[in-house]
Scaffold this active site. Structure first.
Site, PDB file in Angstrom:
ATOM      1  N   ARG A 102       0.833  -1.197   0.000  1.00 47.18           N
ATOM      2  CA  ARG A 102       0.000   0.000   0.000  1.00 47.18           C
ATOM      3  C   ARG A 102       0.867   1.246   0.000  1.00 47.18           C
ATOM      4  NH1 ARG A 102      -4.305   1.328   4.758  1.00 47.18           N
ATOM      5  NH2 ARG A 102      -2.378   1.487   5.950  1.00 47.18           N
ATOM      6  N   THR A 130      -1.078   7.564  -1.106  1.00 50.05           N
ATOM      7  CA  THR A 130      -2.355   7.481  -1.826  1.00 50.05           C
ATOM      8  C   THR A 130      -3.277   6.394  -1.279  1.00 50.05           C
ATOM      9  OG1 THR A 130      -1.514   5.878  -3.425  1.00 50.05           O
ATOM     10  CG2 THR A 130      -1.156   8.210  -3.919  1.00 50.05           C
ATOM     11  N   ASP A 160      -0.690  -3.209  12.672  1.00 46.31           N
ATOM     12  CA  ASP A 160      -0.267  -3.761  11.390  1.00 46.31           C
ATOM     13  C   ASP A 160       0.004  -5.252  11.562  1.00 46.31           C
ATOM     14  OD1 ASP A 160       1.792  -4.647   9.330  1.00 46.31           O
ATOM     15  OD2 ASP A 160       1.309  -2.645   8.570  1.00 46.31           O
ATOM     16  N   ASP A 173       3.596  -6.435  10.548  1.00 51.37           N
ATOM     17  CA  ASP A 173       4.628  -6.034  11.507  1.00 51.37           C
ATOM     18  C   ASP A 173       4.567  -6.879  12.777  1.00 51.37           C
ATOM     19  OD1 ASP A 173       5.680  -4.121   9.856  1.00 51.37           O
ATOM     20  OD2 ASP A 173       4.596  -2.451  10.784  1.00 51.37           O
TER      21      ASP A 173
END
Length: 212
Positions: free
Chosen positions: A107, A111, A203, A206
């Site tokens: 990602r 944006t 996340d 992560d």
């Protein structure tokens, strides 16, 4: 198609308990990874509940019988990298004969749009049930892009499996791919201004791999 037809939230007590442990920010990486493998098995049990069946003749120790067996080509599991790999281990323990593919997307933090960097898929997708896996359905942009790729390669029977979903991601998927049913452990409240699921669990990649 209504939301109920498009989305299944698995409310099994074991799924919900393990998800709570995963949400806890103090859960260490090794435990998080193990919980993800366990919860993935439980979710895989749910998403494969309508597989095509046939019978085959076998000999039990007592007598012959026509026993139920899976029908058709072996299904395909497609991991949306990198976090999707954390769900593959548990699913492959349940479905060891499945064919496995990978779609590499990341990602763009500016944006929030997906950028593709890798794609390797099993053959004959049009003859298989294809289950795309990614722990988080947030904006839905990466998931939609991955499903686009699968359809371009001939897949017609596709399901999407995730750990957490945001309403925005579910709606994005519903608009882009109304034929793809979503199975998840929880539908959370919303996305924050950075595109993270709230309350979420941070996340997933992560936390799974111990990176930041």
């Amino acid at each position: 198609m209504s939301l109920a037809e498009h989305l299944t939230v698995v409310r099994h007590p074991l799924v919900q308990h393990k998800l709570t442990l995963m949400r806890d920010r103090d859960t260490p990486t090794a435990v998080f990874r193990q919980l993800l493998r366990e919860i993935s098995q439980l979710l895989a049990y749910e998403i494969t509940g309508q597989l095509a069946m046939t019978t085959r003749r076998i000999e039990t120790p007592v007598q012959p019988m026509d026993a139920p067996a899976l029908d058709g080509r072996k299904l395909a599991l497609v991991s949306i990298l990198r976090a999707g790999n954390g769900m593959l281990d548990g699913m492959l323990e349940l479905i060891p004969s499945a064919r496995v593919g990978f779609v590499g997307l990341y990602r763009d933090e500016e944006t929030l749009k997906p950028v593709q960097y890798y794609c390797k898929l099993p053959t004959e997708l049009g003859e298989r049930l294809v289950i795309a896996v990614d722990p988080m359905l947030a904006t839905g942009n990466s998931s939609v892009a991955a499903i686009d790729l699968l359809k371009e390669q001939g897949a017609t029977d596709i399901r999407f499996l995730c750990l957490l979903a945001a309403p925005e991601g579910v709606e994005r998927m519903r608009q882009a791919h109304p034929d793809v049913h979503i199975v998840t452990a929880a539908l959370d409240e919303r996305l924050d201004d950075k595109g993270y699921i709230v309350p979420g669990l941070g996340d997933a990649g992560d936390r799974m791999f111990g990176t930041k």
